[in-house]
Design a protein around this motif. Structure first.
Motif, PDB file in Angstrom:
ATOM      1  N   ARG A  21      39.868  20.911  23.538  1.00 22.51           N
ATOM      2  CA  ARG A  21      41.406  20.943  22.161  1.00 22.51           C
ATOM      3  C   ARG A  21      40.106  20.560  20.863  1.00 22.51           C
ATOM      4  NH1 ARG A  21      43.675  16.278  25.057  1.00 22.51           N
ATOM      5  NH2 ARG A  21      42.418  15.242  23.161  1.00 22.51           N
ATOM      6  N   ASP A  22      41.276  21.618  20.148  1.00 28.55           N
ATOM      7  CA  ASP A  22      40.163  21.189  18.914  1.00 28.55           C
ATOM      8  C   ASP A  22      40.776  20.991  18.123  1.00 28.55           C
ATOM      9  OD1 ASP A  22      39.818  22.402  15.982  1.00 28.55           O
ATOM     10  OD2 ASP A  22      40.220  24.191  16.353  1.00 28.55           O
ATOM     11  N   PRO A  23      39.099  20.113  17.271  1.00 26.82           N
ATOM     12  CA  PRO A  23      40.195  18.425  17.025  1.00 26.82           C
ATOM     13  C   PRO A  23      40.536  18.795  15.432  1.00 26.82           C
ATOM     14  CG  PRO A  23      37.291  19.126  16.450  1.00 26.82           C
ATOM     15  CD  PRO A  23      37.983  19.917  17.864  1.00 26.82           C
ATOM     16  N   VAL A  68      28.621  14.913  23.433  1.00 32.27           N
ATOM     17  CA  VAL A  68      28.500  14.895  22.840  1.00 32.27           C
ATOM     18  C   VAL A  68      29.157  15.819  21.674  1.00 32.27           C
ATOM     19  CG1 VAL A  68      25.647  14.694  22.558  1.00 32.27           C
ATOM     20  CG2 VAL A  68      25.876  17.028  22.359  1.00 32.27           C
ATOM     21  N   TRP A  69      29.618  17.135  22.134  1.00 33.66           N
ATOM     22  CA  TRP A  69      30.837  18.291  21.769  1.00 33.66           C
ATOM     23  C   TRP A  69      31.351  17.863  20.276  1.00 33.66           C
ATOM     24  CZ3 TRP A  69      32.475  21.893  25.333  1.00 33.66           C
ATOM     25  CH2 TRP A  69      31.608  23.114  26.291  1.00 33.66           C
ATOM     26  N   PRO A  70      32.471  16.191  20.418  1.00 35.07           N
ATOM     27  CA  PRO A  70      33.367  15.869  19.314  1.00 35.07           C
ATOM     28  C   PRO A  70      32.417  15.669  18.388  1.00 35.07           C
ATOM     29  CG  PRO A  70      33.612  15.267  21.478  1.00 35.07           C
ATOM     30  CD  PRO A  70      33.253  15.501  21.458  1.00 35.07           C
ATOM     31  N   LEU A  71      31.101  15.214  18.232  1.00 36.56           N
ATOM     32  CA  LEU A  71      30.323  14.672  18.006  1.00 36.56           C
ATOM     33  C   LEU A  71      29.865  15.789  16.523  1.00 36.56           C
ATOM     34  CD1 LEU A  71      27.606  12.580  19.074  1.00 36.56           C
ATOM     35  CD2 LEU A  71      30.162  11.594  18.082  1.00 36.56           C
ATOM     36  N   ALA A  72      30.072  16.705  17.124  1.00 40.39           N
ATOM     37  CA  ALA A  72      29.227  18.214  16.397  1.00 40.39           C
ATOM     38  C   ALA A  72      29.918  18.673  15.192  1.00 40.39           C
ATOM     39  CB  ALA A  72      28.304  19.158  17.127  1.00 40.39           C
ATOM     40  N   ALA A  73      31.409  18.415  16.414  1.00 37.15           N
ATOM     41  CA  ALA A  73      32.592  19.017  15.496  1.00 37.15           C
ATOM     42  C   ALA A  73      33.450  18.069  14.846  1.00 37.15           C
ATOM     43  CB  ALA A  73      33.208  19.978  16.472  1.00 37.15           C
ATOM     44  N   HIS A  74      33.414  17.013  14.848  1.00 32.59           N
ATOM     45  CA  HIS A  74      33.974  15.520  14.332  1.00 32.59           C
ATOM     46  C   HIS A  74      34.533  16.057  12.229  1.00 32.59           C
ATOM     47  CE1 HIS A  74      34.492  11.834  12.470  1.00 32.59           C
ATOM     48  NE2 HIS A  74      35.292  11.374  13.476  1.00 32.59           N
ATOM     49  N   GLN A 119      27.169  25.658   9.353  1.00 31.43           N
ATOM     50  CA  GLN A 119      27.037  26.095  10.601  1.00 31.43           C
ATOM     51  C   GLN A 119      26.130  24.569  11.199  1.00 31.43           C
ATOM     52  OE1 GLN A 119      24.565  29.342  11.662  1.00 31.43           O
ATOM     53  NE2 GLN A 119      23.019  29.092  10.288  1.00 31.43           N
ATOM     54  N   LEU A 120      25.743  24.751  12.961  1.00 33.89           N
ATOM     55  CA  LEU A 120      25.158  23.667  13.684  1.00 33.89           C
ATOM     56  C   LEU A 120      23.170  24.022  13.354  1.00 33.89           C
ATOM     57  CD1 LEU A 120      26.299  22.786  16.641  1.00 33.89           C
ATOM     58  CD2 LEU A 120      26.791  21.185  14.897  1.00 33.89           C
ATOM     59  N   ARG A 173      37.209  26.353  19.755  1.00 35.95           N
ATOM     60  CA  ARG A 173      37.030  27.431  18.919  1.00 35.95           C
ATOM     61  C   ARG A 173      36.086  26.869  18.117  1.00 35.95           C
ATOM     62  NH1 ARG A 173      36.533  32.475  20.432  1.00 35.95           N
ATOM     63  NH2 ARG A 173      38.750  33.841  20.197  1.00 35.95           N
ATOM     64  N   VAL A 174      36.481  25.895  17.447  1.00 32.30           N
ATOM     65  CA  VAL A 174      35.421  25.379  16.590  1.00 32.30           C
ATOM     66  C   VAL A 174      34.274  25.037  16.549  1.00 32.30           C
ATOM     67  CG1 VAL A 174      36.867  22.831  16.884  1.00 32.30           C
ATOM     68  CG2 VAL A 174      35.612  23.527  14.710  1.00 32.30           C
TER      69      VAL A 174
END
Length: 282
Positions: free
Chosen positions: A9-11, A97-103, A119-120, A253-254
């Motif tokens: 899901r897109d956070p 760790v994906w939710p961390l990167a897009a927090h 960007q990362l 997507r984010v």
């Protein structure tokens, strides 16, 4: 198809349809809500967002990093830490760790500080074992060969997966050492950042900082390190090669956008005159 579940899901709660070119990921409301943290980062060069993860999220991320660390030896230089495990390319190795990167909070603070699309730049980890000396203090934006002073180029973060203390190697910072930025280490003494597990420390790329010394008898200090930079700069870690395209296709997507799979401004990063995001949908 992107994965189902929390990581699919897109956070940010947005449509997964491609955003307009030039859009930032955070909203005006995000940045207004976080105005105190944004102001603290600008003034002091660092800010802590405490308890940004739930206990369940924290446990999931710890398990993911522990799995990666099981195949990771100690770093081979004093700067990286000869008693520190430092795996790279975590986006492709630990989905937790994906939710961390897009927090959302981290993205909003970073976009506000740089006043630009982001960007990362890299996503790694540092697990400090007992006996690890303090790291040499440094600046994270030093590899961009631009004369000082210059506009902010990057924001660095470290997520505490264990309580960060002065004893186990809590990150060292020199408050205010980013303003004005200096090529030589300031005389001011660095302080250890202490924060509970599940918190995140953000600092500007111009701030003098380093990993602390782990002088504990038997405690490790696990942290996930995520660097963000302006979206038109070269990433420190080559995300296009570090993360397989099949994995990128499963990202929300984010996160695809943060990894670099989109057009920046009006015309940077296109493929055949179109957004590279389209390549992930086929």
């Amino acid at each position: 198809m992107r994965a189902d579940g929390d990581y699919g899901r897109d956070p940010f709660g947005k449509s997964v349809q491609e955003a307009e070119y030039g859009d930032r990921i955070s909203t005006d409301a995000d940045r207004e809500r976080l105005a105190p943290q944004i102001g603290h980062l600008a003034e002091h060069g660092y800010v802590i967002v405490k308890n940004a993860l739930s206990p369940a999220q924290l446990e999931d991320i710890r398990n993911g990093l522990d799995d990666v660390n099981s195949g990771t030896g100690f770093a081979r230089s004093a700067f990286l830490g000869e008693k520190t495990q430092r795996p790279y390319g975590l986006l492709g190795k630990a989905r937790s760790v994906w939710p961390l990167a897009a927090h959302p909070d981290v993205v909003a603070i970073s976009e506000a500080h740089m006043e630009d699309q982001i960007q990362l730049s890299s996503l790694t980890a540092a697990t400090l074992h007992p006996g690890q000396p303090a790291q040499t203090l440094h600046r994270d934006d030093g590899f961009y060969n631009l004369p000082d002073p210059h506009a902010p180029l990057s924001v660095s973060t470290i997520w505490a997966l264990d309580d960060f203390t002065a004893e186990n190697g809590g990150t060292l910072v020199i408050p205010g050492s980013h303003n004005p930025p200096s090529e030589s280490e300031p005389a001011q003494k660095a302080i250890n950042v202490e924060m509970p597990a599940g918190s995140v420390l953000l600092w500007t790329g111009a701030l003098w900082h380093g990993g602390g010394a782990n002088v504990s008898a038997d405690s490790i200090r696990r942290g996930v390190i995520i660097l963000y930079c302006r979206a038109w700069l070269r990433q420190q870690e080559n995300q296009y090669l570090a993360v397989p395209r099949e994995t990128v296709r499963e990202m929300p997507r984010v996160l695809q956008r943060l990894t670099g799979w989109w057009v920046v401004g009006a015309a940077m990063g296109f493929v055949e005159g179109r957004s590279p995001l389209r390549l992930l949908d086929h």
